[in-house]
Design an enzyme around this catalytic site. Structure first.
Site, short mmCIF file in Angstrom:
data_model
loop_
_atom_site.label_atom_id
_atom_site.label_comp_id
_atom_site.label_asym_id
_atom_site.label_seq_id
_atom_site.Cartn_x
_atom_site.Cartn_y
_atom_site.Cartn_z
N ASP A 1 -7.63 -1.90 -1.79
CA ASP A 1 -8.68 -2.66 -1.10
C ASP A 1 -9.98 -2.30 -1.79
OD1 ASP A 1 -6.84 -3.68 0.73
OD2 ASP A 1 -7.14 -2.02 2.12
N GLU B 1 -7.80 -12.07 3.01
CA GLU B 1 -8.59 -10.86 2.79
C GLU B 1 -9.14 -10.85 1.36
OE1 GLU B 1 -6.06 -7.53 3.64
OE2 GLU B 1 -5.70 -8.13 5.71
N HIS C 1 0.85 -1.20 0.00
CA HIS C 1 0.00 0.00 0.00
C HIS C 1 0.88 1.25 0.00
CE1 HIS C 1 -4.23 -1.07 0.34
NE2 HIS C 1 -3.95 -2.00 1.23
N HIS D 1 -8.33 -7.42 -0.74
CA HIS D 1 -6.99 -6.86 -0.94
C HIS D 1 -6.33 -7.42 -2.20
CE1 HIS D 1 -3.11 -5.14 0.51
NE2 HIS D 1 -2.63 -6.14 -0.22
#
Length: 241
Positions: free
Chosen positions: A161, A218, A154, A221
């Site tokens: 996301d 996740e 990130h 993501h």
């Protein structure tokens, strides 16, 4: 007496004419305002939206604001609010920045999604390393927040996301909310309704087809493979009131 009657009649006629002229002027004023308002609205409707920017001449590692290059995305930047697992706002304002190569891949992926009647909605994009430190102070747990000393993708402008919404902006059911840390959010959890599995499959397969890879725990993501070796950055965008 005769002259008094004539004079009174003349005064009444003048008064009526004045009132008539006033009414006509008021009507004309209203009609003129309606015409001007209509013309103003037509003029506003015809004013072109700001032209989208081009990637031409920009290096792949340049940071760009995604909304300047496409109008087809939806945004719910959670870390610019307190509606996140941190229960704290860590961005000064809600913006989605990525590096150019990430933006290009996202736009192409979104084209494929839109052909299927859905599009990308963002929860988080590029994250300045200083914000990573803020998050680490709140939740110093590498299971949930990457150690800012090392940084995350990130912080490199190569991770996003996301979820999917229909063309009216309604989120597809992915089984959990964003930043739900539990087995229900795992990609390899198949103990879910088929509709949820289908939605996750659509998201995953399309993103992977455009150079992104996911992490097991996740569903939201995605990392751009081509950005893995980029340096951690602390570029900060300006907030416009």
């Amino acid at each position: 007496m005769k002259y008094s009657v004539v004079l009174l009649s003349l005064l009444l006629t003048i008064s009526c004419n004045q009132r008539k002229n006033t009414d006509q002027n008021d009507t004309a004023d209203v009609e003129t305002k309606m015409v001007l308002d209509s013309a103003s609205k037509d003029s506003m409707d015809k004013v072109a939206k700001p032209a989208l920017k081009s990637f031409e001449g920009l290096a792949d590692t340049t940071f760009v604001r995604l909304a300047d290059f496409s109008e087809d995305f939806v945004y719910d930047m959670r870390y610019a609010t307190e509606n996140n697992f941190l229960k704290a706002q860590v961005y000064d304002c809600a913006e989605c920045y990525t590096r150019v190569k990430t933006a290009k891949a996202l736009i192409e992926a979104n084209k494929d999604f839109m052909e299927k009647g859905v599009k990308i909605k963002f929860y988080d994009c590029y994250r300045p390393n200083s914000v990573q430190y803020k998050m680490w102070e709140i939740v110093p747990n590498p299971q949930y927040v990457a150690n800012p000393d090392k940084g995350s993708i990130h912080n490199k402008g190569g991770a996003v996301d996301i979820t999917l919404v229909d063309m009216e902006g309604n989120e597809l059911d992915m089984g959990t909310d964003f930043d739900y840390f539990g087995k229900r959010a795992y990609h390899d959890n198949v103990d879910l309704p088929q509709k949820i599995l289908d939605n996750r499959k659509l998201l995953k397969e399309t993103m992977e087809a455009h150079g992104f890879w996911s992490i097991r725990t996740e569903w939201w993501h995605y990392n751009l493979s081509a950005a893995s070796n980029d340096p951690v950055a602390n570029f900060k965008w300006e907030c416009n009131d």
